[in-house]
Scaffold this motif. Structure first.
Motif, PDB file in Angstrom:
ATOM      1  N   TYR A  64     -20.843  58.554  10.577  1.00  0.00           N
ATOM      2  CA  TYR A  64     -21.106  57.995   9.256  1.00  0.00           C
ATOM      3  C   TYR A  64     -19.353  57.700   8.917  1.00  0.00           C
ATOM      4  CZ  TYR A  64     -21.746  55.914   4.870  1.00  0.00           C
ATOM      5  OH  TYR A  64     -21.851  55.204   3.521  1.00  0.00           O
ATOM      6  N   MET A  65     -18.813  58.731   8.432  1.00  0.00           N
ATOM      7  CA  MET A  65     -17.460  58.782   7.934  1.00  0.00           C
ATOM      8  C   MET A  65     -16.403  58.057   8.911  1.00  0.00           C
ATOM      9  SD  MET A  65     -17.489  59.511   4.546  1.00  0.00           S
ATOM     10  CE  MET A  65     -15.743  60.089   4.224  1.00  0.00           C
ATOM     11  N   ILE A  66     -16.565  58.624  10.047  1.00  0.00           N
ATOM     12  CA  ILE A  66     -15.309  58.073  11.099  1.00  0.00           C
ATOM     13  C   ILE A  66     -15.678  56.813  11.740  1.00  0.00           C
ATOM     14  CG2 ILE A  66     -14.100  58.679  13.159  1.00  0.00           C
ATOM     15  CD1 ILE A  66     -14.254  61.913  12.136  1.00  0.00           C
ATOM     16  N   ASP A  67     -16.898  56.775  12.362  1.00  0.00           N
ATOM     17  CA  ASP A  67     -17.209  55.728  13.228  1.00  0.00           C
ATOM     18  C   ASP A  67     -17.575  54.349  12.346  1.00  0.00           C
ATOM     19  OD1 ASP A  67     -17.667  54.296  15.749  1.00  0.00           O
ATOM     20  OD2 ASP A  67     -20.009  54.777  15.327  1.00  0.00           O
ATOM     21  N   ARG A  70     -14.924  54.560   9.046  1.00  0.00           N
ATOM     22  CA  ARG A  70     -13.334  54.454   9.392  1.00  0.00           C
ATOM     23  C   ARG A  70     -12.512  55.294   8.137  1.00  0.00           C
ATOM     24  NH1 ARG A  70     -11.119  50.000  12.813  1.00  0.00           N
ATOM     25  NH2 ARG A  70      -9.819  51.550  13.523  1.00  0.00           N
ATOM     26  N   ARG A  71     -13.076  56.221   7.504  1.00  0.00           N
ATOM     27  CA  ARG A  71     -12.390  56.876   6.493  1.00  0.00           C
ATOM     28  C   ARG A  71     -12.050  58.323   6.835  1.00  0.00           C
ATOM     29  NH1 ARG A  71     -14.657  54.953   0.742  1.00  0.00           N
ATOM     30  NH2 ARG A  71     -15.400  52.633   1.429  1.00  0.00           N
ATOM     31  N   ASN A  72     -11.034  58.765   6.043  1.00  0.00           N
ATOM     32  CA  ASN A  72     -10.598  60.216   6.003  1.00  0.00           C
ATOM     33  C   ASN A  72     -11.788  61.108   5.732  1.00  0.00           C
ATOM     34  OD1 ASN A  72      -9.394  62.811   5.011  1.00  0.00           O
ATOM     35  ND2 ASN A  72      -7.612  61.898   5.440  1.00  0.00           N
ATOM     36  N   ILE A  73     -12.178  61.962   6.330  1.00  0.00           N
ATOM     37  CA  ILE A  73     -13.578  62.690   6.010  1.00  0.00           C
ATOM     38  C   ILE A  73     -13.172  63.549   4.722  1.00  0.00           C
ATOM     39  CG2 ILE A  73     -14.237  63.028   8.446  1.00  0.00           C
ATOM     40  CD1 ILE A  73     -13.144  65.856   8.511  1.00  0.00           C
ATOM     41  N   PHE A  74     -11.774  63.837   4.185  1.00  0.00           N
ATOM     42  CA  PHE A  74     -11.665  64.474   3.147  1.00  0.00           C
ATOM     43  C   PHE A  74     -11.652  63.363   1.773  1.00  0.00           C
ATOM     44  CE2 PHE A  74      -9.614  66.896   6.526  1.00  0.00           C
ATOM     45  CZ  PHE A  74     -10.550  67.772   6.404  1.00  0.00           C
ATOM     46  N   HIS A  75     -11.794  62.200   1.993  1.00  0.00           N
ATOM     47  CA  HIS A  75     -11.894  61.175   0.944  1.00  0.00           C
ATOM     48  C   HIS A  75     -13.393  60.840   0.409  1.00  0.00           C
ATOM     49  CE1 HIS A  75      -7.519  59.961   2.035  1.00  0.00           C
ATOM     50  NE2 HIS A  75      -7.542  60.964   1.668  1.00  0.00           N
ATOM     51  N   ILE A  76     -14.109  62.033   0.707  1.00  0.00           N
ATOM     52  CA  ILE A  76     -15.498  61.870   0.391  1.00  0.00           C
ATOM     53  C   ILE A  76     -15.761  61.617  -1.038  1.00  0.00           C
ATOM     54  CG2 ILE A  76     -15.749  64.536   0.086  1.00  0.00           C
ATOM     55  CD1 ILE A  76     -18.489  62.205   1.508  1.00  0.00           C
ATOM     56  N   THR A  77     -16.789  60.802  -1.279  1.00  0.00           N
ATOM     57  CA  THR A  77     -17.139  60.556  -2.784  1.00  0.00           C
ATOM     58  C   THR A  77     -18.744  60.828  -2.924  1.00  0.00           C
ATOM     59  OG1 THR A  77     -17.496  58.219  -2.462  1.00  0.00           O
ATOM     60  CG2 THR A  77     -15.196  58.815  -3.252  1.00  0.00           C
ATOM     61  N   PRO A  78     -19.228  61.036  -3.890  1.00  0.00           N
ATOM     62  CA  PRO A  78     -20.820  61.141  -4.152  1.00  0.00           C
ATOM     63  C   PRO A  78     -21.287  59.646  -3.758  1.00  0.00           C
ATOM     64  CG  PRO A  78     -19.541  61.953  -6.191  1.00  0.00           C
ATOM     65  CD  PRO A  78     -18.597  61.323  -5.491  1.00  0.00           C
ATOM     66  N   GLU A  79     -20.612  58.554  -4.027  1.00  0.00           N
ATOM     67  CA  GLU A  79     -21.128  57.246  -3.789  1.00  0.00           C
ATOM     68  C   GLU A  79     -21.302  57.079  -2.107  1.00  0.00           C
ATOM     69  OE1 GLU A  79     -19.860  57.078  -7.552  1.00  0.00           O
ATOM     70  OE2 GLU A  79     -18.662  57.590  -5.877  1.00  0.00           O
ATOM     71  N   LEU A  80     -20.297  57.643  -1.384  1.00  0.00           N
ATOM     72  CA  LEU A  80     -20.517  57.547   0.070  1.00  0.00           C
ATOM     73  C   LEU A  80     -21.769  58.362   0.634  1.00  0.00           C
ATOM     74  CD1 LEU A  80     -16.567  57.678   1.229  1.00  0.00           C
ATOM     75  CD2 LEU A  80     -18.416  55.982   1.486  1.00  0.00           C
ATOM     76  N   LEU A  81     -21.825  59.491   0.075  1.00  0.00           N
ATOM     77  CA  LEU A  81     -22.947  60.379   0.612  1.00  0.00           C
ATOM     78  C   LEU A  81     -24.258  59.576   0.216  1.00  0.00           C
ATOM     79  CD1 LEU A  81     -23.597  62.829   1.899  1.00  0.00           C
ATOM     80  CD2 LEU A  81     -23.161  64.228  -0.103  1.00  0.00           C
ATOM     81  N   ARG A  82     -24.385  59.024  -0.853  1.00  0.00           N
ATOM     82  CA  ARG A  82     -25.532  58.405  -1.326  1.00  0.00           C
ATOM     83  C   ARG A  82     -25.895  57.175  -0.393  1.00  0.00           C
ATOM     84  NH1 ARG A  82     -28.508  60.374  -5.494  1.00  0.00           N
ATOM     85  NH2 ARG A  82     -27.454  61.639  -7.101  1.00  0.00           N
ATOM     86  N   SER A  83     -24.524  56.275  -0.085  1.00  0.00           N
ATOM     87  CA  SER A  83     -25.070  55.440   0.784  1.00  0.00           C
ATOM     88  C   SER A  83     -25.222  55.919   1.957  1.00  0.00           C
ATOM     89  CB  SER A  83     -23.568  54.748   0.833  1.00  0.00           C
ATOM     90  OG  SER A  83     -23.597  53.521   1.859  1.00  0.00           O
ATOM     91  N   PHE A  84     -24.795  57.022   2.474  1.00  0.00           N
ATOM     92  CA  PHE A  84     -24.923  57.485   3.936  1.00  0.00           C
ATOM     93  C   PHE A  84     -26.829  57.481   3.836  1.00  0.00           C
ATOM     94  CE2 PHE A  84     -26.379  61.502   5.986  1.00  0.00           C
ATOM     95  CZ  PHE A  84     -26.144  61.220   7.095  1.00  0.00           C
ATOM     96  N   GLY A  85     -27.329  58.745   3.226  1.00  0.00           N
ATOM     97  CA  GLY A  85     -28.534  59.222   2.921  1.00  0.00           C
ATOM     98  C   GLY A  85     -29.352  58.068   2.613  1.00  0.00           C
ATOM     99  N   GLY A  86     -29.102  57.429   1.537  1.00  0.00           N
ATOM    100  CA  GLY A  86     -29.997  56.461   0.801  1.00  0.00           C
ATOM    101  C   GLY A  86     -29.903  55.045   1.635  1.00  0.00           C
ATOM    102  N   TYR A  87     -29.296  54.794   2.241  1.00  0.00           N
ATOM    103  CA  TYR A  87     -29.156  53.441   3.136  1.00  0.00           C
ATOM    104  C   TYR A  87     -29.106  53.516   4.812  1.00  0.00           C
ATOM    105  CZ  TYR A  87     -27.964  48.728   4.406  1.00  0.00           C
ATOM    106  OH  TYR A  87     -27.914  47.519   5.265  1.00  0.00           O
ATOM    107  N   TRP A  88     -27.723  53.889   4.962  1.00  0.00           N
ATOM    108  CA  TRP A  88     -27.257  53.884   6.169  1.00  0.00           C
ATOM    109  C   TRP A  88     -28.144  54.876   7.251  1.00  0.00           C
ATOM    110  CZ3 TRP A  88     -25.563  57.491  10.088  1.00  0.00           C
ATOM    111  CH2 TRP A  88     -25.156  56.788  11.363  1.00  0.00           C
ATOM    112  N   TYR A  89     -28.648  56.129   6.786  1.00  0.00           N
ATOM    113  CA  TYR A  89     -29.438  56.884   7.633  1.00  0.00           C
ATOM    114  C   TYR A  89     -30.890  56.393   7.900  1.00  0.00           C
ATOM    115  CZ  TYR A  89     -33.106  60.422   8.415  1.00  0.00           C
ATOM    116  OH  TYR A  89     -33.824  61.039   9.076  1.00  0.00           O
TER     117      TYR A  89
END
Length: 164
Positions: A64-67, A70-89
């Motif tokens: 998700y973060m890299i592929d 294409r973001r730096n894995i340390f530039h994580i935000t709660p929104e990115l995590l919600r987007s991952f689990g609530g949509y992308w996954y």
């Protein structure tokens, strides 16, 4: 294996090109090996559980973060995590299920705790990430509502989640 200095330098995880993406993917793999070793060694986590957490973090970070992002894995935000689990996954798995997502979120939370311990993210970010990872009801609701979509309800369902 790369030096700890490279693996614990936030800027080495920046992605500006396809070549960077491959390099960062390899760096992330090496960092995940250290994370797993820390879980088993320092934290005395059972090897099977440590492996599950490392796999969960790996899926989020490398797929998700890299592929995808294409973001730096340390530039994580709660929104990115919600987007991952609530949509992308959900849309990228044939049978999305909370039983599969929960261990992934657990691994993500543990990984970012490891990052905080190594001064790669702030306490504020760790707290926010932990809250999102623990919000299983949100993710369960997103999965269940996906399976009950009718007609053109997809666009409404998609709009209810921060999609990056």
């Amino acid at each position: 294996m790369l030096s700890s200095t490279q693996l614990f330098d936030i800027d080495t995880f920046n992605i500006a090109s396809l070549e960077d993406e491959g390099r960062v993917d390899r760096l992330c793999h090496e960092l995940l090996i250290l994370f797993h070793a820390d879980l088993v060694g320092s934290q005395e986590t059972e090897p099977l559980l440590a492996g599950s957490m490392a796999r969960g973090a790996d899926y989020f970070l490398r797929d998700y973060m890299i592929d995808c992002q294409r973001r730096n894995i340390f530039h994580i935000t709660p929104e990115l995590l919600r987007s991952f689990g609530g949509y992308w996954y959900i849309i990228n798995n044939i049978e999305p299920a909370m039983e599969e997502l929960a261990p992934i979120l657990s691994g993500v939370k543990q990984f970012y705790s490891y990052c905080h311990t190594n001064a790669l993210i702030s306490q504020e970010i760790l707290t926010a990430i932990s809250e999102v990872c623990n919000d299983h009801m949100y993710f369960r609701d997103r999965i269940e509502s996906f399976f009950t979509l009718e007609d053109d309800g997809y666009m409404v369902w998609k709009s209810e989640c921060p999609v990056s």
